[in-house]
Design a protein around this motif. Structure first.
Motif, PDB file in Angstrom:
ATOM      1  N   ARG A  40       0.818  -1.213   0.000  1.00 54.57           N
ATOM      2  CA  ARG A  40       0.000   0.000   0.000  1.00 54.57           C
ATOM      3  C   ARG A  40       0.858   1.273   0.000  1.00 54.57           C
ATOM      4  O   ARG A  40       0.426   2.315  -0.472  1.00 54.57           O
ATOM      5  CB  ARG A  40      -0.968  -0.012   1.190  1.00 54.57           C
ATOM      6  CG  ARG A  40      -2.159  -0.931   0.927  1.00 54.57           C
ATOM      7  CD  ARG A  40      -3.113  -0.986   2.103  1.00 54.57           C
ATOM      8  NE  ARG A  40      -3.809   0.245   2.377  1.00 54.57           N
ATOM      9  CZ  ARG A  40      -4.916   0.646   1.747  1.00 54.57           C
ATOM     10  NH1 ARG A  40      -5.423  -0.089   0.758  1.00 54.57           N
ATOM     11  NH2 ARG A  40      -5.503   1.776   2.089  1.00 54.57           N
ATOM     12  N   THR A  41       2.075   1.177   0.497  1.00 55.05           N
ATOM     13  CA  THR A  41       2.988   2.316   0.396  1.00 55.05           C
ATOM     14  C   THR A  41       3.334   2.581  -1.061  1.00 55.05           C
ATOM     15  O   THR A  41       3.323   3.736  -1.524  1.00 55.05           O
ATOM     16  CB  THR A  41       4.273   2.063   1.201  1.00 55.05           C
ATOM     17  OG1 THR A  41       3.935   1.931   2.586  1.00 55.05           O
ATOM     18  CG2 THR A  41       5.265   3.199   1.035  1.00 55.05           C
ATOM     19  N   ARG A  44       0.272   4.112  -2.707  1.00 54.26           N
ATOM     20  CA  ARG A  44       0.079   5.522  -2.356  1.00 54.26           C
ATOM     21  C   ARG A  44       1.048   6.410  -3.141  1.00 54.26           C
ATOM     22  O   ARG A  44       0.657   7.459  -3.664  1.00 54.26           O
ATOM     23  CB  ARG A  44       0.300   5.724  -0.856  1.00 54.26           C
ATOM     24  CG  ARG A  44       0.067   7.165  -0.406  1.00 54.26           C
ATOM     25  CD  ARG A  44       0.231   7.336   1.093  1.00 54.26           C
ATOM     26  NE  ARG A  44       1.623   7.167   1.523  1.00 54.26           N
ATOM     27  CZ  ARG A  44       2.080   6.129   2.188  1.00 54.26           C
ATOM     28  NH1 ARG A  44       1.269   5.131   2.510  1.00 54.26           N
ATOM     29  NH2 ARG A  44       3.340   6.044   2.541  1.00 54.26           N
ATOM     30  N   CYS A 173      -8.985   6.684  -5.203  1.00 56.53           N
ATOM     31  CA  CYS A 173      -8.032   6.049  -4.284  1.00 56.53           C
ATOM     32  C   CYS A 173      -7.885   6.811  -2.979  1.00 56.53           C
ATOM     33  O   CYS A 173      -7.013   6.495  -2.170  1.00 56.53           O
ATOM     34  CB  CYS A 173      -6.662   5.927  -4.955  1.00 56.53           C
ATOM     35  SG  CYS A 173      -6.610   4.760  -6.312  1.00 56.53           S
ATOM     36  N   SER A 174      -8.727   7.827  -2.786  1.00 56.11           N
ATOM     37  CA  SER A 174      -8.640   8.626  -1.563  1.00 56.11           C
ATOM     38  C   SER A 174      -9.226   7.860  -0.377  1.00 56.11           C
ATOM     39  O   SER A 174      -9.814   6.783  -0.527  1.00 56.11           O
ATOM     40  CB  SER A 174      -9.381   9.945  -1.743  1.00 56.11           C
ATOM     41  OG  SER A 174     -10.783   9.734  -1.733  1.00 56.11           O
ATOM     42  N   ARG A 175      -9.098   8.454   0.768  1.00 59.85           N
ATOM     43  CA  ARG A 175      -9.582   7.816   1.993  1.00 59.85           C
ATOM     44  C   ARG A 175     -11.089   7.932   2.168  1.00 59.85           C
ATOM     45  O   ARG A 175     -11.640   7.521   3.194  1.00 59.85           O
ATOM     46  CB  ARG A 175      -8.833   8.407   3.188  1.00 59.85           C
ATOM     47  CG  ARG A 175      -7.352   8.030   3.143  1.00 59.85           C
ATOM     48  CD  ARG A 175      -6.473   8.823   4.057  1.00 59.85           C
ATOM     49  NE  ARG A 175      -5.065   8.468   3.846  1.00 59.85           N
ATOM     50  CZ  ARG A 175      -4.037   9.098   4.408  1.00 59.85           C
ATOM     51  NH1 ARG A 175      -4.260  10.115   5.231  1.00 59.85           N
ATOM     52  NH2 ARG A 175      -2.799   8.713   4.154  1.00 59.85           N
ATOM     53  N   THR A 192      -5.633   5.164  -0.009  1.00 55.48           N
ATOM     54  CA  THR A 192      -4.271   5.557   0.357  1.00 55.48           C
ATOM     55  C   THR A 192      -3.967   7.034   0.141  1.00 55.48           C
ATOM     56  O   THR A 192      -2.972   7.540   0.650  1.00 55.48           O
ATOM     57  CB  THR A 192      -3.243   4.745  -0.462  1.00 55.48           C
ATOM     58  OG1 THR A 192      -3.354   5.077  -1.849  1.00 55.48           O
ATOM     59  CG2 THR A 192      -3.448   3.244  -0.276  1.00 55.48           C
ATOM     60  N   VAL A 193      -4.792   7.758  -0.623  1.00 54.41           N
ATOM     61  CA  VAL A 193      -4.426   9.106  -1.073  1.00 54.41           C
ATOM     62  C   VAL A 193      -5.086  10.180  -0.211  1.00 54.41           C
ATOM     63  O   VAL A 193      -6.324  10.245  -0.145  1.00 54.41           O
ATOM     64  CB  VAL A 193      -4.834   9.305  -2.552  1.00 54.41           C
ATOM     65  CG1 VAL A 193      -4.534  10.737  -3.005  1.00 54.41           C
ATOM     66  CG2 VAL A 193      -4.115   8.306  -3.448  1.00 54.41           C
TER      67      VAL A 193
END
Length: 284
Positions: A40-41, A44, A173-175, A192-193
């Motif tokens: 996931r890093t 992101r 892809c945002s939270r 993740t964004v």
């Protein structure tokens, strides 16, 4: 895209270099190595850099448009060539996602069944219709941009539109959203964004377009380009939020195919909005 990103463990490299190279490796056919660690890093970092592949596509379309204008191609043919270049440079992965999502939404099935339809490797009539209609709007809007009295105005906008539209994947892809599966590519990138990155990219793209327009275009055309990019970005973001929320509700979450659908539809919205703004600004 998902085939390039099987989750693995290990040590990450420098964030900026890894993000840029991975975004270009995942989202274009260009020969970038990308990350060697996928988690996931990595997701992101790559999604934070996703407008960069859009800038590459924009440069390609601007070059095609400039060359086609010099040799006297009609705006419609030039617009088709621009859209073809975008699809070839991305291996058509985004329209594949749009087709899968179109089939799933058109089925009006339960979330569980809709997810099965997305996973099906065959494309139905509904998915094909979604692709044709979306690409049709893209081509028509680009054609009208190239038919503006100042061809350079349209070419500059076409160079920015792919980067603007890729902010839609950052929103997906945002939270605000979650993946509908615990494994696979979507689980690596969705959620993740930070939302502030989207605002920073909008500001950077608008400012860059404004500076280029001020240098290359006279008077009202420069202001028209700046306004067109700013408004197109805002409208693309607004449209994406609505569509992503709908997909999240209908599917019980999002996946990588949803990102492709968001990118392609947002490209059409951004191109159409930019056209409306510029026409209003430059025509008496």
């Amino acid at each position: 895209m998902s085939g390039k990103a099987v989750e693995t463990a290990g040590e990450h490299g420098p964030a900026l270099r890894e993000g840029l190279s991975t975004a270009l490796s995942w989202l274009t056919v260009l020969p970038f190595a990308g990350a060697t660690v996928f988690d996931r890093t990595t997701g992101r970092r790559a999604m934070a850099a996703i407008p960069v592949p859009g800038l590459v596509l924009g440069l390609a379309a601007a070059a095609i448009s400039t060359g086609a204008t010099l040799v006297g191609f009609a705006p419609l043919l030039t617009a088709v060539l621009c859209v073809v270049s975008w699809e070839l440079l991305t291996r058509m992965m985004h329209i594949d996602g749009l087709a899968d999502v179109g089939d799933a939404l058109g089925s009006y099935a339960s979330p569980e069944r809709a997810r099965e339809i997305i996973a099906d490797r065959y494309t139905g009539a509904l998915g094909m219709g979604a692709v044709l209609l979306t690409l049709g709007v893209q081509v028509a809007a680009l054609s009208d941009l190239l038919a503006l009295p100042s061809a350079s105005t349209g070419i500059l906008l076409i160079g920015v539109i792919p980067a603007l539209s890729r902010m839609s994947a950052m929103i997906g892809c945002s939270r605000l959203f979650r993946p509908f599966s615990t494994g696979g590519f979507g689980a690596m990138i969705i959620g993740t964004v930070p939302l502030r990155w989207i605002g920073l990219w909008w500001l950077a793209l608008t400012t860059t377009a404004g500076v280029l327009a001020a240098v290359a275009l006279p008077g009202v055309n420069a202001w028209a380009v700046t306004g067109g990019v700013a408004v197109a970005g805002v409208c693309g973001i607004g449209f994406t939020l609505v569509l992503a929320r709908h997909l999240n509700h209908r599917l019980g979450g999002l996946n990588g195919d949803c990102m492709g659908a968001l990118i392609e539809t947002s490209t059409a919205v951004c191109a159409l909005t930019a056209l409306v703004v510029v026409r209003a600004a430059v025509q008496p």
